[in-house]
Design a protein around this motif. Structure first.
Motif, PDB file in Angstrom:
ATOM      1  N   VAL A  97       0.482  -1.244   6.662  1.00 20.49           N
ATOM      2  CA  VAL A  97       1.745  -1.523   6.090  1.00 20.49           C
ATOM      3  C   VAL A  97       1.750  -2.360   4.367  1.00 20.49           C
ATOM      4  O   VAL A  97       1.883  -1.128   3.039  1.00 20.49           O
ATOM      5  N   GLN A  98       0.676  -2.967   4.858  1.00 18.78           N
ATOM      6  CA  GLN A  98       0.852  -3.976   3.770  1.00 18.78           C
ATOM      7  C   GLN A  98       0.235  -3.356   2.310  1.00 18.78           C
ATOM      8  O   GLN A  98       0.014  -2.529   1.320  1.00 18.78           O
ATOM      9  N   GLY A  99      -0.920  -2.094   3.318  1.00 20.50           N
ATOM     10  CA  GLY A  99      -2.144  -1.275   1.580  1.00 20.50           C
ATOM     11  C   GLY A  99      -1.410  -0.141   1.811  1.00 20.50           C
ATOM     12  O   GLY A  99      -1.377   0.187   0.547  1.00 20.50           O
ATOM     13  N   ILE A 100       0.123   0.087   2.371  1.00 18.01           N
ATOM     14  CA  ILE A 100       0.857   1.370   1.803  1.00 18.01           C
ATOM     15  C   ILE A 100       1.853   0.905   1.065  1.00 18.01           C
ATOM     16  O   ILE A 100       1.861   1.668  -0.939  1.00 18.01           O
ATOM     17  N   LEU A 101       2.360  -0.302   0.997  1.00 22.94           N
ATOM     18  CA  LEU A 101       2.645  -1.202  -0.072  1.00 22.94           C
ATOM     19  C   LEU A 101       2.170  -1.805  -1.247  1.00 22.94           C
ATOM     20  O   LEU A 101       2.688  -0.961  -2.384  1.00 22.94           O
ATOM     21  N   PHE A 102       1.328  -1.890  -1.669  1.00 23.74           N
ATOM     22  CA  PHE A 102       0.638  -2.415  -2.019  1.00 23.74           C
ATOM     23  C   PHE A 102       0.274  -0.552  -3.343  1.00 23.74           C
ATOM     24  O   PHE A 102      -0.655  -1.315  -4.812  1.00 23.74           O
TER      25      PHE A 102
ATOM     26  N   GLY B 226       1.660  -0.988  -6.913  1.00 25.82           N
ATOM     27  CA  GLY B 226       0.858  -0.607  -7.362  1.00 25.82           C
ATOM     28  C   GLY B 226       0.833   0.580  -8.644  1.00 25.82           C
ATOM     29  O   GLY B 226       0.507   0.745  -9.714  1.00 25.82           O
ATOM     30  N   LEU B 227       0.891   1.700  -8.513  1.00 26.10           N
ATOM     31  CA  LEU B 227       1.302   2.771  -8.383  1.00 26.10           C
ATOM     32  C   LEU B 227       2.342   2.601 -10.007  1.00 26.10           C
ATOM     33  O   LEU B 227       2.995   3.035 -10.884  1.00 26.10           O
TER      34      LEU B 227
END
Length: 184
Positions: free
Chosen positions: A56-61, A65-66
């Motif tokens: 979940v945090q990876g998708i949010l980051f 970031g984009l």
């Protein structure tokens, strides 16, 4: 008084028939195999939330970031190109470890949570009232210019880093028991 035992008999080997074609109907043997009904074995499997938190945090980051390249003051944060690149790298790593294994996700969550926690604490400790030059350009009470003009963290960044660190550390520390069902 002694009991008499019946002598043991040797089992007779099955008679083999020469392989000359199909056996007559009178010599056909039927073999039946009986299997017991399958039972379901319930095994408790202790896991942590680390994998879910990493994904979940990876998708949010990756998303932040984009978006950060377009909206530089998202959530009143001080997003620069290098800050966004760090978010993209962090998101990719979080996804990598989230899909890798439970153990690596826990290690990554503890390490990453500690780094972000340290950023939050240092940001509040070392931050000074100043005017930001990157991202949300305004006076900030706890502005920490790590690399002036390139990487600056303000109050909103410190609060977000605290939340991120808490999520990662709690995700790695909290254990859940999930029931794993297997056929016997």
């Amino acid at each position: 008084m002694e009991l008499e035992r019946e002598p043991r008999r040797k089992p007779t080997p099955p008679k083999s028939t020469p392989a000359r074609g199909p056996a007559p109907a009178s010599q056909t043997t039927v073999t039946r195999t009986y299997t017991a009904p399958t039972e379901e074995i319930v095994m408790p499997n202790e896991q942590t939330y680390a994998r879910e938190v990493c994904v979940v945090q990876g998708i949010l980051f990756l998303t932040i970031g984009l978006i950060g390249f377009v909206v530089t003051d998202l959530f009143s944060a001080h997003l620069s190109a290098s800050h966004n690149a760090i978010h993209l790298a962090s998101g990719a790593l979080a996804l990598w470890f989230g899909f890798d294994s439970e153990r690596s996700a826990r290690i990554y969550s503890f390490a990453f949570g500690s780094v972000y926690g340290a950023l939050a604490i240092l940001g509040f400790a070392l931050g000074k009232p100043a005017m930001a030059t990157v991202g949300h350009v305004a006076e900030d009470r706890f502005l920490w210019k790590l690399i002036p003009g390139v990487l600056e963290f303000g109050t909103a960044d410190h609060i977000l880093h605290t939340l991120i660190a808490s999520a990662f550390i709690l995700g790695a520390a909290l254990k859940i028991k999930r029931v794993k069902r297997m056929k016997a």
